[in-house]
Scaffold this active site. Structure first.
Site, PDB file in Angstrom:
ATOM      1  N   ASP A   1       0.807  -1.261   0.005  1.00 58.76           N
ATOM      2  CA  ASP A   1       0.091  -0.050  -0.047  1.00 58.76           C
ATOM      3  C   ASP A   1       0.873   1.298   0.051  1.00 58.76           C
ATOM      4  O   ASP A   1       2.199   1.233   0.815  1.00 58.76           O
ATOM      5  CB  ASP A   1      -0.955  -0.075   1.116  1.00 58.76           C
ATOM      6  CG  ASP A   1      -2.008   0.747   0.951  1.00 58.76           C
ATOM      7  OD1 ASP A   1      -3.170   0.539   1.049  1.00 58.76           O
ATOM      8  OD2 ASP A   1      -1.899   2.220   1.039  1.00 58.76           O
ATOM      9  N   ILE A   2       0.410   2.073  -0.825  1.00 57.03           N
ATOM     10  CA  ILE A   2       1.444   3.456  -0.843  1.00 57.03           C
ATOM     11  C   ILE A   2       1.378   4.391   0.168  1.00 57.03           C
ATOM     12  O   ILE A   2       2.344   5.089   0.431  1.00 57.03           O
ATOM     13  CB  ILE A   2       0.893   4.291  -2.115  1.00 57.03           C
ATOM     14  CG1 ILE A   2       1.933   5.023  -2.827  1.00 57.03           C
ATOM     15  CG2 ILE A   2      -0.459   5.006  -1.832  1.00 57.03           C
ATOM     16  CD1 ILE A   2       1.718   5.814  -3.981  1.00 57.03           C
TER      17      ILE A   2
ATOM     18  N   GLY B   1     -16.056   2.728   3.314  1.00 54.57           N
ATOM     19  CA  GLY B   1     -14.903   3.490   3.295  1.00 54.57           C
ATOM     20  C   GLY B   1     -14.097   3.063   2.049  1.00 54.57           C
ATOM     21  O   GLY B   1     -12.892   3.418   2.008  1.00 54.57           O
ATOM     22  N   GLN B   2     -14.642   2.300   1.110  1.00 51.67           N
ATOM     23  CA  GLN B   2     -13.771   1.758  -0.042  1.00 51.67           C
ATOM     24  C   GLN B   2     -13.524   2.876  -1.140  1.00 51.67           C
ATOM     25  O   GLN B   2     -14.466   3.572  -1.570  1.00 51.67           O
ATOM     26  CB  GLN B   2     -14.794   0.817  -0.901  1.00 51.67           C
ATOM     27  CG  GLN B   2     -13.747  -0.017  -1.899  1.00 51.67           C
ATOM     28  CD  GLN B   2     -14.629  -0.995  -2.709  1.00 51.67           C
ATOM     29  OE1 GLN B   2     -15.676  -1.316  -2.331  1.00 51.67           O
ATOM     30  NE2 GLN B   2     -13.909  -1.468  -3.846  1.00 51.67           N
TER      31      GLN B   2
ATOM     32  N   HIS C   1     -10.149  -5.616  -3.423  1.00 52.08           N
ATOM     33  CA  HIS C   1      -8.905  -5.510  -2.563  1.00 52.08           C
ATOM     34  C   HIS C   1      -8.822  -6.002  -1.277  1.00 52.08           C
ATOM     35  O   HIS C   1      -9.703  -5.523  -0.457  1.00 52.08           O
ATOM     36  CB  HIS C   1      -8.220  -4.313  -2.802  1.00 52.08           C
ATOM     37  CG  HIS C   1      -8.753  -3.117  -2.157  1.00 52.08           C
ATOM     38  ND1 HIS C   1      -9.660  -2.486  -2.929  1.00 52.08           N
ATOM     39  CD2 HIS C   1      -8.589  -2.465  -1.161  1.00 52.08           C
ATOM     40  CE1 HIS C   1      -9.881  -1.403  -2.581  1.00 52.08           C
ATOM     41  NE2 HIS C   1      -9.389  -1.149  -1.331  1.00 52.08           N
ATOM     42  N   LEU C   2      -8.038  -6.920  -1.012  1.00 47.84           N
ATOM     43  CA  LEU C   2      -8.027  -7.164   0.733  1.00 47.84           C
ATOM     44  C   LEU C   2      -6.710  -6.796   1.242  1.00 47.84           C
ATOM     45  O   LEU C   2      -5.638  -7.081   0.647  1.00 47.84           O
ATOM     46  CB  LEU C   2      -7.742  -8.961   0.395  1.00 47.84           C
ATOM     47  CG  LEU C   2      -7.541  -9.657   1.752  1.00 47.84           C
ATOM     48  CD1 LEU C   2      -8.548  -9.632   2.853  1.00 47.84           C
ATOM     49  CD2 LEU C   2      -7.278 -11.262   1.450  1.00 47.84           C
ATOM     50  N   HIS C   3      -6.758  -6.082   2.323  1.00 49.62           N
ATOM     51  CA  HIS C   3      -5.619  -5.199   2.989  1.00 49.62           C
ATOM     52  C   HIS C   3      -5.338  -6.548   3.751  1.00 49.62           C
ATOM     53  O   HIS C   3      -5.684  -7.067   4.700  1.00 49.62           O
ATOM     54  CB  HIS C   3      -6.056  -4.237   3.812  1.00 49.62           C
ATOM     55  CG  HIS C   3      -6.729  -3.072   3.012  1.00 49.62           C
ATOM     56  ND1 HIS C   3      -5.928  -1.889   3.088  1.00 49.62           N
ATOM     57  CD2 HIS C   3      -7.995  -2.865   2.609  1.00 49.62           C
ATOM     58  CE1 HIS C   3      -6.746  -0.883   2.327  1.00 49.62           C
ATOM     59  NE2 HIS C   3      -8.046  -1.584   2.006  1.00 49.62           N
TER      60      HIS C   3
HETATM   61  P1  5GP Z   1      -9.741   1.239   0.378  1.00 52.99           P
HETATM   62  O1  5GP Z   1     -10.047   2.496   1.307  1.00 52.99           O
HETATM   63  O2  5GP Z   1     -10.359   1.219  -1.060  1.00 52.99           O
HETATM   64  O3  5GP Z   1      -9.909  -0.191   0.987  1.00 52.99           O
HETATM   65  O4  5GP Z   1      -8.153   1.156   0.069  1.00 52.99           O
HETATM   66  C1  5GP Z   1      -7.320   1.588  -0.821  1.00 52.99           C
HETATM   67  C2  5GP Z   1      -6.045   1.603  -0.761  1.00 52.99           C
HETATM   68  O5  5GP Z   1      -5.234   1.683  -1.865  1.00 52.99           O
HETATM   69  C3  5GP Z   1      -5.550   2.740   0.376  1.00 52.99           C
HETATM   70  O6  5GP Z   1      -5.061   2.145   1.474  1.00 52.99           O
HETATM   71  C4  5GP Z   1      -4.526   3.470  -0.268  1.00 52.99           C
HETATM   72  O7  5GP Z   1      -3.399   3.925   0.361  1.00 52.99           O
HETATM   73  C5  5GP Z   1      -4.150   2.319  -1.574  1.00 52.99           C
HETATM   74  N1  5GP Z   1      -3.742   3.146  -2.665  1.00 52.99           N
HETATM   75  C6  5GP Z   1      -4.304   4.094  -3.524  1.00 52.99           C
HETATM   76  N2  5GP Z   1      -3.645   4.426  -4.590  1.00 52.99           N
HETATM   77  C7  5GP Z   1      -2.607   3.548  -4.547  1.00 52.99           C
HETATM   78  C8  5GP Z   1      -1.663   3.542  -5.495  1.00 52.99           C
HETATM   79  O8  5GP Z   1      -1.354   4.324  -6.552  1.00 52.99           O
HETATM   80  N3  5GP Z   1      -0.498   2.578  -5.055  1.00 52.99           N
HETATM   81  C9  5GP Z   1      -0.635   1.760  -4.006  1.00 52.99           C
HETATM   82  N4  5GP Z   1       0.510   0.918  -3.815  1.00 52.99           N
HETATM   83  N5  5GP Z   1      -1.582   1.957  -3.325  1.00 52.99           N
HETATM   84  C10 5GP Z   1      -2.668   2.850  -3.347  1.00 52.99           C
END
Ligand code: 5GP
Length: 116
Positions: free
Chosen positions: A30-31, A93-94, A100-102
């Protein structure tokens, strides 16, 4: 389904720190990591979220969890434990409309999921 940042990562149009890849799954750091280990495990198939899964996607989703298990083992966080998180839609909060699975770990994690 429209284009999004994760589809661009799958197509290698933008860089990512990839830790696992096969024909079905990609996993990358994750970035904005929330912990020392924060990896996103995604299907290469364009699936927007858990809400749009179909019955035929069952094995693919199972594979996402097995990949998470393997990465956790490789990174030596299996014994201490970790968190697996999937957000679904606006109230969940997506942010990125690609399933995607964190995988979050490498430190003791606090519980900070609460209503806005
Ligand atoms: P969500 O909030 O949708 O569950 O998680 C999205 C995740 O994607 C966030 O934790 C965010 O930091 C990560 N993310 C968003 N854009 C990028 C990117 O361009 N590269 C990477 N590696 N992670 C990203």
């Amino acid at each position: 389904m429209g284009d999004n940042i994760f589809l661009k990562i799958i197509r290698k149009e933008i860089p990512a720190d990839i830790v696992y890849e096969d024909d079905d799954i990609l996993a990358f750091r994750d970035i904005h990591p929330l912990a020392p280990v924060h990896i996103l495990i995604i299907p290469k198939k364009p699936i927007a979220s858990v809400a749009s899964l179909e019955a035929a996607d069952g094995p693919l989703v199972g594979k996402m969890f097995l990949v998470a298990q393997g990465i956790a083992r490789d990174l030596n966080i299996s014994e201490k434990g970790y968190k697996l998180l999937i957000r679904v839609g606006r109230d969940g909060g997506q942010e990125v409309p690609h399933l995607h699975l964190h995988l979050i770990g490498g430190a003791r994690l606090t519980e900070n999921i609460h209503p806005v």
